[in-house]
Design a protein around this motif. Structure first.
Motif, PDB file in Angstrom:
ATOM      1  N   THR A 197      18.729  77.478  16.652  1.00 27.79           N
ATOM      2  CA  THR A 197      17.477  78.045  16.041  1.00 27.79           C
ATOM      3  C   THR A 197      18.044  78.685  14.551  1.00 27.79           C
ATOM      4  OG1 THR A 197      17.947  80.275  17.075  1.00 27.79           O
ATOM      5  CG2 THR A 197      16.682  78.732  18.387  1.00 27.79           C
ATOM      6  N   GLU A 198      17.080  78.879  13.824  1.00 26.94           N
ATOM      7  CA  GLU A 198      17.298  79.546  12.552  1.00 26.94           C
ATOM      8  C   GLU A 198      18.127  80.743  12.596  1.00 26.94           C
ATOM      9  OE1 GLU A 198      13.938  79.894  10.172  1.00 26.94           O
ATOM     10  OE2 GLU A 198      14.813  81.036   8.754  1.00 26.94           O
ATOM     11  N   SER A 199      17.792  81.767  13.917  1.00 24.34           N
ATOM     12  CA  SER A 199      18.565  82.859  13.909  1.00 24.34           C
ATOM     13  C   SER A 199      19.850  82.730  14.446  1.00 24.34           C
ATOM     14  CB  SER A 199      17.617  83.730  14.993  1.00 24.34           C
ATOM     15  OG  SER A 199      17.859  83.523  16.205  1.00 24.34           O
ATOM     16  N   TYR A 201      21.716  80.320  13.413  1.00 21.74           N
ATOM     17  CA  TYR A 201      22.493  80.052  12.120  1.00 21.74           C
ATOM     18  C   TYR A 201      22.663  81.242  11.408  1.00 21.74           C
ATOM     19  CZ  TYR A 201      22.358  74.791  12.826  1.00 21.74           C
ATOM     20  OH  TYR A 201      22.508  73.545  13.353  1.00 21.74           O
ATOM     21  N   ARG A 202      21.646  82.031  11.201  1.00 26.05           N
ATOM     22  CA  ARG A 202      21.833  83.306  10.502  1.00 26.05           C
ATOM     23  C   ARG A 202      22.661  84.342  11.181  1.00 26.05           C
ATOM     24  NH1 ARG A 202      16.460  84.150   9.154  1.00 26.05           N
ATOM     25  NH2 ARG A 202      17.059  82.738   7.477  1.00 26.05           N
ATOM     26  N   CYS A 240      17.922  75.716   0.080  1.00 25.34           N
ATOM     27  CA  CYS A 240      18.161  77.117  -0.099  1.00 25.34           C
ATOM     28  C   CYS A 240      18.408  77.595  -1.586  1.00 25.34           C
ATOM     29  CB  CYS A 240      19.581  77.204   0.627  1.00 25.34           C
ATOM     30  SG  CYS A 240      19.825  76.956   2.368  1.00 25.34           S
ATOM     31  N   VAL A 247      19.049  79.903   5.124  1.00 26.73           N
ATOM     32  CA  VAL A 247      19.081  79.022   5.977  1.00 26.73           C
ATOM     33  C   VAL A 247      17.658  77.887   5.724  1.00 26.73           C
ATOM     34  CG1 VAL A 247      18.945  78.317   8.585  1.00 26.73           C
ATOM     35  CG2 VAL A 247      20.067  80.302   7.713  1.00 26.73           C
ATOM     36  N   GLU A 248      18.052  76.577   5.843  1.00 32.02           N
ATOM     37  CA  GLU A 248      16.721  75.803   5.494  1.00 32.02           C
ATOM     38  C   GLU A 248      17.336  74.622   6.491  1.00 32.02           C
ATOM     39  OE1 GLU A 248      13.976  76.033   4.071  1.00 32.02           O
ATOM     40  OE2 GLU A 248      14.433  77.842   2.873  1.00 32.02           O
ATOM     41  N   PHE A 249      16.096  73.970   6.953  1.00 32.31           N
ATOM     42  CA  PHE A 249      15.871  72.836   8.059  1.00 32.31           C
ATOM     43  C   PHE A 249      15.289  71.604   7.195  1.00 32.31           C
ATOM     44  CE2 PHE A 249      16.470  76.373  10.927  1.00 32.31           C
ATOM     45  CZ  PHE A 249      17.368  75.743  12.066  1.00 32.31           C
TER      46      PHE A 249
END
Ligand SMILES: Nc1nc2c(ncn2[C@@H]2O[C@H](COP(=O)(O)OP(=O)(O)OP(=O)(O)O)[C@@H](O)[C@H]2O)c(=O)[nH]1
Length: 259
Positions: A197-199, A201-202, A240, A247-249
């Motif tokens: 998830t984004e979090s 990666y963060r 980004c 973070v970008e997907f």
């Protein structure tokens, strides 16, 4: 769900070869290793895979789309042109480190890296499918490495900062997610990941910043091959930069159909 096919590439009996009949000139070994890596990058890359140099005597490749015949051809081509041969183990799993464990077992069960009579092992499981969600590639980059390091510090001190960031990230991604991260030059690290998830990666970025003070951003791409997923990740990293985000997907563009 991801389906990552990884290949462990191991030079057969390389340690003894480097000192037979006496130690070989170091720059000759460096030349051989870097040329071998370049040839494998071209072979695997032309089939949309990725290969990482890791320790040069052992390398890891993302080989979705490469079948047993491709692997046999890789061995043949190196055997015909180099004074060394390659053993290849292949594994498939949702979690990259598990795929590498399987690939490694294939080679380790056949004998030691320094057995004179263990040559050109080729074993393991090949993934025959192809779906856009098969691979997740995350491309990490240090924020303003040029301004903070390259234009201010000598090369060795810049290198220490970048390597510290790499060491912290690779351990975190391995331990928290079974993801495999590889330094690819400059200030860039490419991670082969399960679905995160984004979090998550963060958190990885925050972990590295709090542990070693190196600030990262990451673009994440998905695709049926390492090239497609990795290319999407590079576009996400550009997002980004333009948006000032960390973070970008980006999903791979849909295939253009003929009908
Ligand atoms: N392997 C690889 N290396 C790259 C890539 N892009 C840049 N680099 C390397 O990274 C170095 C730094 O470039 P950038 O990351 O664009 O520069 P930066 O100063 O960190 O700036 P920002 O990333 O915009 O914060 C370059 O000198 C290259 O060596 C890439 O896509 N792949």
């Amino acid at each position: 769900m991801t389906n990552t096919q990884l290949t462990l590439i191991q030079i057969d009996n390389y340690g003894p070869w480097t000192v037979t009949p006496e130690p070989r000139r170091e720059m000759d070994l460096q030349t051989l290793q870097s040329r071998l890596f370049a040839d494998l990058a071209q072979f695997v890359g032309s089939r949309d895979g990725y290969v990482f140099f890791t320790r040069f005597d052992n390398m890891v490749a993302v080989t979705n789309g490469l079948d047993r015949t491709d692997h046999e051809l890789m061995q043949e081509s190196i055997r015909n042109r180099y004074p060394v041969t390659l053993s290849l183990g292949v594994g498939v799993d949702e979690v990259p480190v598990e795929a590498l464990e399987r690939a490694t077992e294939e080679i380790q069960l056949a004998g030691s890296a320094q057995d004179g009579d263990r040559r050109e092992v080729l074993g393991g499981e090949f993934y025959t499918g192809s779906a856009t969600g098969d691979l997740n590639i995350a491309h990490f980059d240090v924020n303003d490495a040029t301004g903070k390091y390259t234009d201010r510090l000598n090369e060795f001190d810049s290198f220490i900062h970048i390597e510290q960031g790499y060491a912290s990230l690779m351990r975190h991604m391995r331990e928290a997610h079974g993801a495999l991260s590889f330094f690819v030059g400059g200030d860039n690290i490419i991670s082969v990941c399960p679905s995160l998830t984004e979090s998550e990666y963060r958190s990885a970025i925050e972990h590295v910043e709090s542990e070693v003070g190196v600030e990262l951003k990451v673009g994440v791409g998905t695709g049926e091959s390492a090239h497609v997923a990795g290319f999407a990740a590079k576009h996400a990293l550009e997002d980004c930069r333009h948006r000032g985000t960390d973070v970008e997907f980006e999903a791979a563009p849909a295939q253009v159909s003929d009908d």
